[in-house]
Design a protein around this motif. Structure first.
Motif, mmCIF file in Angstrom:
data_model
loop_
_atom_site.group_PDB
_atom_site.id
_atom_site.type_symbol
_atom_site.label_atom_id
_atom_site.label_comp_id
_atom_site.label_asym_id
_atom_site.label_seq_id
_atom_site.Cartn_x
_atom_site.Cartn_y
_atom_site.Cartn_z
ATOM 1 N N LEU A 30 -6.337 -0.945 -9.962
ATOM 2 C CA LEU A 30 -7.596 -1.625 -9.684
ATOM 3 C C LEU A 30 -7.801 -1.728 -8.176
ATOM 4 N N GLY A 31 -9.040 -1.438 -7.742
ATOM 5 C CA GLY A 31 -9.329 -1.459 -6.310
ATOM 6 C C GLY A 31 -8.835 -0.228 -5.576
ATOM 7 N N TYR A 32 -8.695 0.887 -6.299
ATOM 8 C CA TYR A 32 -8.118 2.063 -5.633
ATOM 9 C C TYR A 32 -9.060 2.689 -4.619
ATOM 10 N N GLN A 33 -10.324 2.272 -4.583
ATOM 11 C CA GLN A 33 -11.197 2.751 -3.515
ATOM 12 C C GLN A 33 -10.733 2.225 -2.160
ATOM 13 N N TYR A 34 -10.162 1.023 -2.117
ATOM 14 C CA TYR A 34 -9.587 0.486 -0.889
ATOM 15 C C TYR A 34 -8.375 1.324 -0.469
ATOM 16 N N LEU A 35 -7.494 1.580 -1.440
ATOM 17 C CA LEU A 35 -6.248 2.300 -1.166
ATOM 18 C C LEU A 35 -6.523 3.716 -0.653
ATOM 19 N N ALA A 73 1.043 9.554 -5.895
ATOM 20 C CA ALA A 73 1.592 10.908 -5.760
ATOM 21 C C ALA A 73 2.597 11.194 -6.861
ATOM 22 N N ALA A 74 3.348 10.169 -7.291
ATOM 23 C CA ALA A 74 4.345 10.360 -8.343
ATOM 24 C C ALA A 74 3.696 10.695 -9.683
ATOM 25 N N SER A 75 2.422 10.348 -9.848
ATOM 26 C CA SER A 75 1.733 10.662 -11.103
ATOM 27 C C SER A 75 1.543 12.157 -11.291
ATOM 28 N N GLY A 76 1.715 12.927 -10.220
ATOM 29 C CA GLY A 76 1.583 14.370 -10.304
ATOM 30 C C GLY A 76 0.278 14.900 -9.768
ATOM 31 N N GLU A 77 -0.688 14.029 -9.593
ATOM 32 C CA GLU A 77 -1.983 14.487 -9.087
ATOM 33 C C GLU A 77 -2.730 13.294 -8.498
ATOM 34 N N LEU A 78 -3.098 13.412 -7.235
ATOM 35 C CA LEU A 78 -3.909 12.370 -6.619
ATOM 36 C C LEU A 78 -5.317 12.413 -7.197
ATOM 37 N N LYS A 79 -5.978 11.307 -7.169
ATOM 38 C CA LYS A 79 -7.312 11.224 -7.764
ATOM 39 C C LYS A 79 -8.295 12.087 -6.984
ATOM 40 N N PRO A 80 -9.225 12.756 -7.690
ATOM 41 C CA PRO A 80 -10.224 13.582 -7.010
ATOM 42 C C PRO A 80 -11.289 12.716 -6.352
ATOM 43 N N LEU A 81 -11.996 13.301 -5.413
ATOM 44 C CA LEU A 81 -13.021 12.570 -4.669
ATOM 45 C C LEU A 81 -14.111 12.032 -5.595
ATOM 46 N N ASN A 82 -14.534 12.823 -6.589
ATOM 47 C CA ASN A 82 -15.635 12.375 -7.449
ATOM 48 C C ASN A 82 -15.242 11.216 -8.346
ATOM 49 N N VAL A 88 -12.881 8.718 -6.987
ATOM 50 C CA VAL A 88 -12.667 7.616 -6.052
ATOM 51 C C VAL A 88 -13.990 7.011 -5.594
ATOM 52 N N VAL A 89 -15.043 7.831 -5.493
ATOM 53 C CA VAL A 89 -16.313 7.305 -4.992
ATOM 54 C C VAL A 89 -16.983 6.364 -5.983
ATOM 55 N N VAL A 90 -16.538 6.351 -7.246
ATOM 56 C CA VAL A 90 -17.074 5.389 -8.218
ATOM 57 C C VAL A 90 -15.941 4.572 -8.831
ATOM 58 N N ALA A 91 -14.908 4.298 -8.053
ATOM 59 C CA ALA A 91 -13.772 3.517 -8.535
ATOM 60 C C ALA A 91 -14.246 2.218 -9.165
ATOM 61 N N ASP A 92 -13.672 1.907 -10.331
ATOM 62 C CA ASP A 92 -14.134 0.714 -11.033
ATOM 63 C C ASP A 92 -12.985 0.058 -11.785
ATOM 64 N N ARG A 93 -12.699 0.547 -13.007
ATOM 65 C CA ARG A 93 -11.730 -0.138 -13.863
ATOM 66 C C ARG A 93 -10.431 0.638 -14.067
ATOM 67 N N GLU A 94 -10.336 1.824 -13.498
ATOM 68 C CA GLU A 94 -9.129 2.625 -13.676
ATOM 69 C C GLU A 94 -7.971 2.039 -12.869
ATOM 70 N N TYR A 154 0.827 -1.206 0.000
ATOM 71 C CA TYR A 154 0.000 0.000 0.000
ATOM 72 C C TYR A 154 0.868 1.265 0.000
ATOM 73 N N ALA A 155 1.985 1.214 0.709
ATOM 74 C CA ALA A 155 2.900 2.351 0.682
ATOM 75 C C ALA A 155 3.425 2.581 -0.737
ATOM 76 N N MET A 156 3.738 1.497 -1.433
ATOM 77 C CA MET A 156 4.197 1.576 -2.820
ATOM 78 C C MET A 156 3.123 2.186 -3.712
ATOM 79 N N LYS A 157 1.883 1.744 -3.541
ATOM 80 C CA LYS A 157 0.806 2.192 -4.417
ATOM 81 C C LYS A 157 0.463 3.657 -4.193
ATOM 82 N N ILE A 158 0.394 4.081 -2.944
ATOM 83 C CA ILE A 158 0.042 5.478 -2.703
ATOM 84 C C ILE A 158 1.199 6.386 -3.077
ATOM 85 N N ARG A 159 2.431 5.902 -2.936
ATOM 86 C CA ARG A 159 3.601 6.681 -3.341
ATOM 87 C C ARG A 159 3.554 6.950 -4.843
#
Length: 980
Positions: A232-237, A212-221, A223-229, A204-209
């Motif tokens: 995978l399973g980024y709603q858990y993360l 952040a390295a992508s340049g922009e964390l995902k917006p709330l709108n 994450v609340v419908v996380a599906d195939r992006e 999980y530390a690797m995934k969240i790191r």
């Protein structure tokens, strides 16, 4: 041909809405256990807060699960203001060769536990004990979603367990899963430490790191419908880190207060931000902005340092970014890769490098690592491990999903370009060749217990059990030394983490039957997570480990204990393989996917003694006191299958006033599933009724009685004719299965009768005929279709059915037989595009009901029994009728966009968008008539609406044009797919 179903669309919508309201919180409810096996009855055993159901032979695991569950109940009690008042039903299954579980409050509080423990490297492998982590996570869901007070609780007391009366079940999955991962990782008794739960894992530390390295964390709108992006399973993360942020910023008391406050909200979805403002002083959009900013600041320094220190390989032949970890293996002819990119048919490929032309005299040919070719060897499906031997060939294990609801792995040998099964339902998940190329080592897990077997490749029934784990021990990935004398493996011991151990198996695997179980020798003993070990040609061991909090590749000399570090990746270096002539190949985790990388000449970045990392977890036993348990008893379904809910239904128009009720249910094992609805028309004294019952996936019964109200007008007189339509379907599926259960035999009874209830006096001027059709039939189906992550609908494969039905068994107004067949084939085109062809035909005796073609209802074609219409878009329903028909269809479908965004926190959003261009053609005619072909063409746009954060609701807008001058038409239509 009758068209009563069309006249009752309002009723179907009404029932669908009722089911949706009742089932919003139960996306996985009623999943049946595997078919019962002879001599293995189901048993039940109770404790104060749980009842567990299990197959005879699993009593030890069941009692352990009850002990853990009661301990988890005590551990979680301080966090939740109230705990579930009624017992939670737990079902323990050994139906799958992977690790998982689920929980739902509908139609009662229930948890499903998969016994197979995870292997090293998995997100789920960071724990003291698999059942503990699993039960803890799933029971958090139950305790969370059961929270209800005030009006929701009062209405539950009236209407029972309806999904919309569980406020927390209607929150985003990000909050539901985030809370579970947080509490899974932070035991309230203070035993939280590195390596316990996903939130404290290196993964999980690797995934969240890397987020952040992508340049922009995902917006709330999003994450609340996380599906195939990706990932995978980024709603858990995101959910886990967000809940942790709320706890660290506002305290656990505030988080608990939010849960209590929201549990009183009667109107779901729309009051979630208001509750957040009342509790935290900010709504979720503001809280998410604060969380994202803090997370980016926290990770920025770590990322800067990691970028400076980076040492790693380069992309192998500019490999694409992949959504899954790939299965790889070394071979004497080149690197083997089972390529699964989520949009094309999976295939085993071999990398054939090119060699540099710049060679000095007597120099060894040098690989040009920037060029080479991927050669496709064979198509594949659900490969879980690969290995190769110069004389033995390519061997693999793959998961086969069976008709009985189980998913087991077996061993397959690639022979003359085709996969040959060596085992069937034997559950071998990993396989390696021994040095002689004649014998195999294979690992499996049965009843949660790891086993290592030696098999003869020419006669797999000739085998020897080399080792069987004790309770609490899990065998992970392994490799065989070049001389065939040793096995190196990742192994988790009881109450410890993952370490490397070696097993002496003797020359050529010591094929003689073992008189005494062999013993492993510890190679490492650390708190790191050592994974994917493989032998190097010089006898050292290559593996991936997180010694400094990031997974990197290391080489260990077992004799001296010298440990060399070979990579310093930003994300992580995983699944290392040493390929002769190439060098080190591994997979790195990045911000957009996994990447296959090559490091041709790895250098030692550091040298230390592995003993410097010496440490142990020594987790204490999670169970502080055994649970009070009753005696095991035979499983009885009635306690859980009885109705637990009801919902009033009403419909009023100028013809009728209907009132009624709806209920649904299932038993704990998910074998008995039903929905019941009844409506009484008080104006006309007639009733509608629907009953659907399914026993696992073999028996299906549908009984429907409904009424149609047709307005008749003659001169200045008008009135309504009321007719009754009774529909019965009895279907027994999977009477026989073959070819990995892709070929099946089914039987069915279909009865549809229409009768007159009442009509105005002048109605005799309008023709009406009461009719009854009773068909008994057999059907053969073949289905090997596959679906892919990024491809709309079916990605590849064939579907075929042949159906024979007769009117001669049950009393019918028709006579004779009906025969139909259809064949669908889908080709996987480059990218996210498919081409599908369909051919269908039917023949009916002169006395049987005729077929009709025309209309836009392509779902009617999917019925197995009682199928009597075929869609030809651009024409009216039943544009042609006859006792023979033949239709063709060609469809080109492509993925157009992935929105995956929600409208703030309102319960509506968008998922994938796809488009289809089609040509429909066909004809229906009677014996002796000439065939008049109808052809239509058109386009469809399908937009995936996301309702309630989690429900996919595909909406299709279509346009069709019929070319026939007399029957064809321009047509726009709207089609809404099923909610489930």
């Amino acid at each position: 041909m009758r068209n009563n179903k069309k006249n009752h669309q309002w009723r179907g919508v009404l029932t669908a809405l009722a089911i949706a309201l009742g089932g919003m919180a139960a996306p996985i409810s009623a999943m049946p256990v595997g078919w019962e096996e002879a001599g293995k009855p189901w048993l039940s055993q109770g404790s104060p807060h749980f009842t567990i159901h299990y197959v005879q032979g699993h009593q030890d695991a069941a009692e352990r699960a009850l002990d853990i569950a009661e301990q988890v109940h005590r551990d979680l009690r301080p966090f939740f203001s109230t705990m579930p008042a009624k017992k939670t039903e737990i079902v323990l299954v050994d139906d799958f060769d992977f690790s998982n579980g689920w929980a739902t409050p509908l139609p009662f509080a229930q948890i499903r536990l998969y016994m197979s423990p995870p292997e090293e490297g998995s997100d789920l492998a960071f724990s003291d004990e698999w059942l503990h982590m699993l039960i803890r996570h799933e029971y958090v869901h139950i305790a969370h979603m059961e929270l209800a007070a005030g009006a929701p609780k009062a209405l539950q007391n009236v209407f029972g367990r309806q999904g919309f009366l569980f406020p927390h079940a209607l929150t985003p999955s990000m909050l539901i899963e985030g809370l579970a991962v947080y509490l899974e990782s932070n035991p309230v008794d203070g035993r939280a430490e590195r390596g316990y739960g996903r939130l404290q894992s290196t993964n999980y530390a690797m995934k969240i790191r890397m987020e952040a390295a992508s340049g922009e964390l995902k917006p709330l709108n999003q994450v609340v419908v996380a599906d195939r992006e990706w990932p995978l399973g980024y709603q858990y993360l995101y959910g886990a880190y967000f809940v942790q942020y709320l706890v660290q910023t506002y305290g656990e008391e505030k988080v608990s207060a939010f849960l209590d406050n929201y549990s009183r909200r009667l109107i779901p979805y729309f009051l979630i931000n208001r509750t957040a403002r009342q509790t935290f002083g900010k709504d979720f959009e503001a809280l998410w902005l604060d969380f994202s900013t803090e997370l980016e600041v926290m990770l920025s320094a770590e990322l800067r340092q990691a970028s400076i220190d980076y040492v790693g390989g380069h992309s192998l032949d500019h490999s694409e970014l992949l959504p899954f970890l790939q299965v790889m293996a070394a071979s004497h002819e080149g690197l083997l890769l089972n390529r699964n990119n989520g949009e094309d048919r999976t295939r085993v490929e071999r990398w054939q490098p090119q060699f540099s032309d710049e060679l000095q005299a007597n120099a060894k040919p040098r690989v040009n690592t920037n060029q080479g070719n991927w050669q496709t060897l064979v198509s594949s499906k659900n490969i879980t491990s690969l290995d190769s031997h110069p004389s033995g060939g390519i061997i693999a294990t793959r998961q086969v999903n069976r008709a009985d609801g189980r998913a087991f792995n077996d061993i397959y040998l690639l022979r003359e370009g085709r996969w040959q099964a060596l085992t069937e339902r034997e559950r071998f998940k990993q396989v390696r060749w021994l040095a002689d190329g004649k014998h195999l080592l294979a690992m499996r897990k049965v009843s949660g217990i790891s086993e290592l077997w030696q098999l003869d490749a020419t006669n797999p029934k000739q085998r020897t059990l080399l080792w069987q784990a004790n309770k609490g021990e899990v065998l992970g990935s392994f490799d065989v030394s070049n001389d065939g004398k040793h096995v190196i493996a990742a192994l988790q011991r009881h109450q410890q983490g993952w370490n490397l151990e070696q097993l002496d198996i003797g020359p050529e695997g010591d094929s003689q039957k073992q008189k005494k179980q062999k013993q492993w020798t510890p190679i490492t003993n650390t708190k790191a997570h050592e994974s994917s070990p493989t032998y190097l040609p010089d006898g050292r061991v290559l593996f991936s480990a997180d010694y400094d909090g990031v997974f990197d590749v290391y080489a260990l000399d077992i004799a001296s204990g010298n440990l060399e570090r070979w990579t310093r990746e930003i994300g992580g270096a995983l699944k290392p393989v040493w390929q002769p002539e190439l060098g080190l190949v591994y997979q790195s985790y990045g911000s957009q996917g996994y990447e296959v990388k090559l490091l041709a000449e790895p250098q030692a970045l550091s040298n230390v003694q592995v003993s410097e990392y010496q440490a142990q977890y020594d987790y204490p036993d999670v169970v502080q006191q055994p649970a009070e348990k009753g005696e095991p008893k035979p499983y009885q379904p009635w306690k859980t299958v009885r109705p637990h809910n009801w919902l009033p239904l009403a419909y009023i128009d100028d013809v009728r006033t209907q009132i009624g009720a709806f209920t649904f249910g299932s038993d704990a094992l998910g074998q008995h599933n039903y929905t019941l609805s009844a409506l009484w028309d008080t104006d006309n004294d007639v009733g509608d009724f629907t009953a659907i019952y399914q026993y696992d996936n073999r028996w299906l019964a549908i009984l429907n009685s409904s009424h149609s109200y047709d307005k008749l007008t003659l001169g200045d007189q008008s009135g309504y004719r009321i007719t009754r339509d009774d529909y019965l379907l009895l279907q027994r599926s999977h009477l026989f299965n073959a070819f990995e259960d892709q070929l099946s035999l089914h039987a069915g009874v279909y009865i549809d009768s229409e009768s007159l209830v009442s009509q105005p006096n002048f109605a005799s001027a309008f023709r009406y005929r009461e009719i009854k059709e009773s068909l008994v039939g057999l059907a053969v189906t073949f289905d090997n279709r596959e679906s892919y992550l990024n491809v709309p609908g079916i990605g590849w494969g064939h579907y075929f059915d042949a159906v024979a039905e007769t009117n001669e068994v049950i009393n019918s107004d028709y006579e004779g037989q009906k025969y139909q067949a259809q064949w669908n084939v889908t080709w996987d085109l480059p990218g996210r595009t498919t081409l599908t062809a369909r051919l269908a035909g039917g023949y009916a005796d002169d006395g049987a009901q005729r077929f009709g073609i025309g209309g836009t209802d392509i779902y009617e074609e999917r019925r197995l029994f009682g199928r009597d219409s075929q869609a030809i878009r651009g024409y009216d329903d039943n544009a042609q009728r006859g006792d023979r028909y033949f239709t063709q269809r060609l469809s080109l479908t492509s993925h157009l966009a992935r929105v995956e965004r929600n409208w703030a926190l309102f319960p509506i959003g968008l998922g994938d968008i796809s488009g289809t261009a089609f040509v429909d053609s066909g004809a229906a005619w009677d014996s002796g008539e000439s065939l008049e072909q109808l052809t239509g063409t058109g386009v469809e746009l399908t937009v995936e609406a996301k309702l309630g954060y989690g429900l996919r609701f595909p909406v299709t807008v279509g346009y069709a044009y019929g070319f026939d001058d007399e029957l064809g038409k321009d047509e726009f239509y709207l089609r809404v797919s099923s909610l489930f």
